[in-house]
Design a protein around this motif. Structure first.
Motif, PDB file in Angstrom:
ATOM      1  N   GLY A  24       0.825  -1.186   0.000  1.00 39.86           N
ATOM      2  CA  GLY A  24       0.000   0.000   0.000  1.00 39.86           C
ATOM      3  C   GLY A  24       0.864   1.242   0.000  1.00 39.86           C
ATOM      4  O   GLY A  24       0.837   2.043   0.929  1.00 39.86           O
ATOM      5  N   ASP A  25       1.681   1.400  -1.066  1.00 38.76           N
ATOM      6  CA  ASP A  25       2.708   2.431  -1.054  1.00 38.76           C
ATOM      7  C   ASP A  25       2.164   3.840  -1.225  1.00 38.76           C
ATOM      8  O   ASP A  25       2.884   4.800  -1.015  1.00 38.76           O
ATOM      9  CB  ASP A  25       3.746   2.139  -2.140  1.00 38.76           C
ATOM     10  N   VAL A  26       0.888   4.004  -1.609  1.00 37.28           N
ATOM     11  CA  VAL A  26       0.298   5.330  -1.736  1.00 37.28           C
ATOM     12  C   VAL A  26      -0.930   5.395  -0.833  1.00 37.28           C
ATOM     13  O   VAL A  26      -1.827   4.557  -0.932  1.00 37.28           O
ATOM     14  CB  VAL A  26      -0.102   5.636  -3.196  1.00 37.28           C
ATOM     15  N   THR A  27      -0.960   6.387   0.032  1.00 37.08           N
ATOM     16  CA  THR A  27      -2.128   6.613   0.890  1.00 37.08           C
ATOM     17  C   THR A  27      -2.708   7.974   0.566  1.00 37.08           C
ATOM     18  O   THR A  27      -2.001   8.991   0.613  1.00 37.08           O
ATOM     19  CB  THR A  27      -1.748   6.552   2.379  1.00 37.08           C
ATOM     20  N   LEU A  28      -3.974   7.976   0.207  1.00 37.02           N
ATOM     21  CA  LEU A  28      -4.694   9.215  -0.085  1.00 37.02           C
ATOM     22  C   LEU A  28      -5.580   9.558   1.109  1.00 37.02           C
ATOM     23  O   LEU A  28      -6.335   8.716   1.592  1.00 37.02           O
ATOM     24  CB  LEU A  28      -5.570   9.058  -1.332  1.00 37.02           C
ATOM     25  N   THR A  29      -5.475  10.781   1.583  1.00 36.25           N
ATOM     26  CA  THR A  29      -6.350  11.231   2.655  1.00 36.25           C
ATOM     27  C   THR A  29      -7.636  11.798   2.053  1.00 36.25           C
ATOM     28  O   THR A  29      -7.611  12.452   1.009  1.00 36.25           O
ATOM     29  CB  THR A  29      -5.667  12.296   3.523  1.00 36.25           C
ATOM     30  N   MET A  30      -8.744  11.530   2.715  1.00 35.82           N
ATOM     31  CA  MET A  30     -10.049  11.940   2.190  1.00 35.82           C
ATOM     32  C   MET A  30     -10.929  12.427   3.329  1.00 35.82           C
ATOM     33  O   MET A  30     -11.072  11.746   4.342  1.00 35.82           O
ATOM     34  CB  MET A  30     -10.714  10.745   1.484  1.00 35.82           C
ATOM     35  N   ALA A  51      -9.642  -3.688  -5.354  1.00 37.29           N
ATOM     36  CA  ALA A  51      -9.434  -3.648  -6.806  1.00 37.29           C
ATOM     37  C   ALA A  51      -8.166  -2.898  -7.193  1.00 37.29           C
ATOM     38  O   ALA A  51      -7.671  -3.058  -8.313  1.00 37.29           O
ATOM     39  CB  ALA A  51     -10.648  -3.001  -7.479  1.00 37.29           C
ATOM     40  N   ASN A  52      -7.631  -2.083  -6.288  1.00 39.19           N
ATOM     41  CA  ASN A  52      -6.450  -1.263  -6.574  1.00 39.19           C
ATOM     42  C   ASN A  52      -5.478  -1.391  -5.401  1.00 39.19           C
ATOM     43  O   ASN A  52      -5.348  -0.468  -4.586  1.00 39.19           O
ATOM     44  CB  ASN A  52      -6.866   0.205  -6.760  1.00 39.19           C
ATOM     45  N   PRO A  53      -4.786  -2.531  -5.293  1.00 40.02           N
ATOM     46  CA  PRO A  53      -3.990  -2.837  -4.097  1.00 40.02           C
ATOM     47  C   PRO A  53      -2.839  -1.890  -3.817  1.00 40.02           C
ATOM     48  O   PRO A  53      -2.284  -1.920  -2.729  1.00 40.02           O
ATOM     49  CB  PRO A  53      -3.498  -4.265  -4.361  1.00 40.02           C
ATOM     50  N   GLY A  54      -2.455  -1.046  -4.745  1.00 41.61           N
ATOM     51  CA  GLY A  54      -1.360  -0.109  -4.483  1.00 41.61           C
ATOM     52  C   GLY A  54      -1.818   1.197  -3.860  1.00 41.61           C
ATOM     53  O   GLY A  54      -0.991   2.066  -3.585  1.00 41.61           O
ATOM     54  N   ILE A  55      -3.128   1.358  -3.641  1.00 39.21           N
ATOM     55  CA  ILE A  55      -3.645   2.639  -3.145  1.00 39.21           C
ATOM     56  C   ILE A  55      -4.521   2.409  -1.917  1.00 39.21           C
ATOM     57  O   ILE A  55      -5.421   1.572  -1.944  1.00 39.21           O
ATOM     58  CB  ILE A  55      -4.463   3.366  -4.232  1.00 39.21           C
ATOM     59  N   LYS A  56      -4.259   3.153  -0.873  1.00 37.73           N
ATOM     60  CA  LYS A  56      -5.082   3.120   0.330  1.00 37.73           C
ATOM     61  C   LYS A  56      -5.793   4.468   0.493  1.00 37.73           C
ATOM     62  O   LYS A  56      -5.215   5.509   0.178  1.00 37.73           O
ATOM     63  CB  LYS A  56      -4.234   2.854   1.576  1.00 37.73           C
ATOM     64  N   ILE A  57      -7.018   4.425   0.975  1.00 39.15           N
ATOM     65  CA  ILE A  57      -7.768   5.644   1.238  1.00 39.15           C
ATOM     66  C   ILE A  57      -7.939   5.779   2.748  1.00 39.15           C
ATOM     67  O   ILE A  57      -8.511   4.909   3.398  1.00 39.15           O
ATOM     68  CB  ILE A  57      -9.161   5.627   0.575  1.00 39.15           C
ATOM     69  N   GLU A  58      -7.439   6.864   3.279  1.00 39.64           N
ATOM     70  CA  GLU A  58      -7.566   7.135   4.714  1.00 39.64           C
ATOM     71  C   GLU A  58      -8.720   8.117   4.911  1.00 39.64           C
ATOM     72  O   GLU A  58      -8.595   9.313   4.641  1.00 39.64           O
ATOM     73  CB  GLU A  58      -6.258   7.723   5.242  1.00 39.64           C
ATOM     74  N   LEU A  59      -9.842   7.589   5.350  1.00 45.22           N
ATOM     75  CA  LEU A  59     -11.075   8.378   5.458  1.00 45.22           C
ATOM     76  C   LEU A  59     -11.186   9.046   6.824  1.00 45.22           C
ATOM     77  O   LEU A  59     -11.013   8.398   7.857  1.00 45.22           O
ATOM     78  CB  LEU A  59     -12.279   7.460   5.244  1.00 45.22           C
ATOM     79  N   GLU A  60     -11.489  10.336   6.809  1.00 44.00           N
ATOM     80  CA  GLU A  60     -11.811  11.040   8.049  1.00 44.00           C
ATOM     81  C   GLU A  60     -13.193  11.648   7.907  1.00 44.00           C
ATOM     82  O   GLU A  60     -13.455  12.433   6.986  1.00 44.00           O
ATOM     83  CB  GLU A  60     -10.797  12.138   8.363  1.00 44.00           C
ATOM     84  N   HIS A 306      -0.072  12.963  -4.863  1.00 46.78           N
ATOM     85  CA  HIS A 306      -0.466  11.769  -5.604  1.00 46.78           C
ATOM     86  C   HIS A 306      -1.690  12.034  -6.484  1.00 46.78           C
ATOM     87  O   HIS A 306      -2.720  11.357  -6.373  1.00 46.78           O
ATOM     88  CB  HIS A 306      -0.773  10.621  -4.632  1.00 46.78           C
ATOM     89  N   PRO A 307      -1.600  12.997  -7.388  1.00 47.29           N
ATOM     90  CA  PRO A 307      -2.779  13.341  -8.191  1.00 47.29           C
ATOM     91  C   PRO A 307      -3.234  12.220  -9.121  1.00 47.29           C
ATOM     92  O   PRO A 307      -4.438  12.063  -9.353  1.00 47.29           O
ATOM     93  CB  PRO A 307      -2.323  14.573  -8.973  1.00 47.29           C
ATOM     94  N   GLU A 308      -2.301  11.429  -9.664  1.00 47.87           N
ATOM     95  CA  GLU A 308      -2.702  10.372 -10.588  1.00 47.87           C
ATOM     96  C   GLU A 308      -3.484   9.277  -9.868  1.00 47.87           C
ATOM     97  O   GLU A 308      -4.475   8.758 -10.374  1.00 47.87           O
ATOM     98  CB  GLU A 308      -1.478   9.786 -11.301  1.00 47.87           C
ATOM     99  N   GLU A 309      -3.033   8.919  -8.688  1.00 53.11           N
ATOM    100  CA  GLU A 309      -3.762   7.914  -7.908  1.00 53.11           C
ATOM    101  C   GLU A 309      -5.130   8.451  -7.485  1.00 53.11           C
ATOM    102  O   GLU A 309      -6.122   7.710  -7.448  1.00 53.11           O
ATOM    103  CB  GLU A 309      -2.953   7.508  -6.676  1.00 53.11           C
ATOM    104  N   ALA A 310      -5.191   9.747  -7.173  1.00 51.13           N
ATOM    105  CA  ALA A 310      -6.467  10.351  -6.805  1.00 51.13           C
ATOM    106  C   ALA A 310      -7.438  10.334  -7.989  1.00 51.13           C
ATOM    107  O   ALA A 310      -8.637  10.074  -7.831  1.00 51.13           O
ATOM    108  CB  ALA A 310      -6.253  11.777  -6.311  1.00 51.13           C
ATOM    109  N   LYS A 311      -6.921  10.585  -9.185  1.00 50.25           N
ATOM    110  CA  LYS A 311      -7.770  10.511 -10.385  1.00 50.25           C
ATOM    111  C   LYS A 311      -8.263   9.082 -10.604  1.00 50.25           C
ATOM    112  O   LYS A 311      -9.415   8.861 -10.983  1.00 50.25           O
ATOM    113  CB  LYS A 311      -6.980  10.983 -11.612  1.00 50.25           C
ATOM    114  N   GLN A 312      -7.382   8.129 -10.355  1.00 51.86           N
ATOM    115  CA  GLN A 312      -7.761   6.719 -10.487  1.00 51.86           C
ATOM    116  C   GLN A 312      -8.914   6.382  -9.543  1.00 51.86           C
ATOM    117  O   GLN A 312      -9.867   5.678  -9.905  1.00 51.86           O
ATOM    118  CB  GLN A 312      -6.549   5.836 -10.180  1.00 51.86           C
TER     119      GLN A 312
END
Length: 404
Positions: A24-30, A51-60, A306-312
């Motif tokens: 999970g090398d990319v973590t996006l905060t949301m 479905a996208n194992p390289g991206i984690k979403i950290e929800l607040e 991480h704009p590209e992962e966020a677009k994904q």
């Protein structure tokens, strides 16, 4: 040798990529403004991560009453999350103009959205957001068990509503729960009342300056709003949204205005809640009405690393898998062809909106300030400190007709 070296480097690169993905090398905060949806929203994010194992979403989750102030502070300080929601319309335009948002024009495929979904995130020829958490329609919820026990039918006109109100009060039942502390829910009430008079065509005339809130039939809508204040729970003007929602879910009132997205929150508070939903009763001479708008649409922080992962993520959320989860567990979808699987109440809300549904005032520039004007003045209207005519005049002052 060079070929073998290149092959070895490629294999090493792929191995590192795979290892990074597994870690999970990319973590996006949301940031999201519905704590009552937390488990349902997290379930959708879990499906994305699967479905996208390289991206984690950290929800607040941040309560709606605190969300805007906290986000504005974070944006000004350069500390906002990668992904955040904003109301569709003028606030998106303002945030884009201030340089806070990533330009998504041409970066995402919006072709799967409904017309309303696309319209909500388009500013001229630019796109800065995606409607990933769906849309909402506001109508009138009622407790089916209370109405059945009392032998009542949900009202469809102003006179029927006042008769039901009187009957329930005589029987010791609070007719209507309205959390009115911040003026938001009463302002939605007025939007539905005004829409019952205007309809979608009249709303377009209002935006063009051909209609006014001070017209006699729209003053009648303000009068109806004032008239229903005694139908509300004691202390309505001091009741915050969260408390009012709990009162409504627990059956402390027979009816409550609410949106399609509110149903998930009612269920969280009271899993046994038995609700029905209808359009809000018409001002005399009008048609029962609902109003529809977008849940917060999601933008990417222009300072995100991480704009590209966020677009994904945004693209996946506009797909049918995520959209089906949204409509089945939270609210209406903005993805074409996606309808509730088994959610009776959401289906009823969709049916309620078929006859006379008008877009919420605050999403369009001509009436963007009207909602705030209603919030600021509805308390005085309820308390009789201003007349319906004065209330209507203050709302009209907030209109900026197109071409003016």
């Amino acid at each position: 040798m060079k070929s073998l070296l290149k092959t070895g480097l490629l294999a090493s690169s792929l191995a590192l990529t795979a290892a990074g993905a597994l870690a999970g090398d990319v973590t996006l905060t949301m940031w999201h403004n519905h704590p009552e949806w937390k488990d349902r929203a997290q379930a959708i994010l879990d499906k994305f991560e699967e479905a996208n194992p390289g991206i984690k979403i950290e929800l607040e989750e941040i309560a709606g009453t605190n969300y805007s102030a906290r986000l504005n502070t974070a944006l000004a300080a350069g500390e906002a999350p990668d992904l955040f929601g904003l109301p569709a319309g003028p606030e998106i335009d303002a945030a884009a103009a201030a340089g806070y948002l990533t330009d998504l024009t041409g970066a995402l495929d919006y072709s799967g959205l409904t017309d309303a979904g696309r319209d909500a995130i388009t500013n001229g020829d630019k796109n800065y957001a995606a409607p990933i958490m769906g849309a909402y329609t506001v109508g009138l919820y009622y407790h089916r068990n209370i109405f059945e026990e009392q032998g009542l039918t949900p009202p469809s006109t102003q006179s029927e509503f006042m008769e039901v109100c009187a009957t329930l009060k005589e029987r010791g039942i609070t007719p209507l729960v309205v959390p009115a502390q911040d003026g938001i829910v009463p302002s939605f009430l007025y939007m539905m009342m005004a829409s019952s008079v205007m309809g979608a065509e009249g709303y377009e005339q209002l935006r063009a300056g051909e209609r006014k809130f001070t017209d006699p039939d729209l003053v009648a809508a303000a009068q109806f709003l004032q008239d229903i204040y005694p139908c509300m729970q004691d202390g309505a003007l001091s009741t915050p949204y969260v408390e009012g929602k709990a009162l409504a879910a627990l059956g402390q009132g027979a009816m409550m205005p609410g949106g399609s997205a509110d149903y998930a929150g009612y269920q969280e508070i009271n899993p046994a809640v038995d609700l029905g939903v209808v359009p809000f009763p018409a001002v005399e001479g009008g048609t029962p009405a609902t109003v529809t708008g977008m849940e917060y649409v999601y933008a990417i922080n222009s300072q995100s690393e991480h704009p590209e992962e966020a677009k994904q993520f945004l693209q996946w959320m506009m797909g049918t898998e995520a959209a089906q989860m949204v409509v089945d567990t939270i609210t209406l979808s903005t993805t074409k062809g996606v309808v509730p699987s088994e959610n009776r109440v959401i289906k009823e809300m969709i049916e309620a909106a078929l006859s006379n549904d008008v877009r919420v005032f605050y999403e369009l520039p001509e009436t963007g300030a009207v909602f705030s004007a209603a919030q600021q003045n509805v308390g005085a209207l309820f308390l009789g400190e201003i007349t319906p005519e004065e209330f209507a005049a203050r709302l009209q002052e907030a209109v900026q007709p197109s071409g003016s």
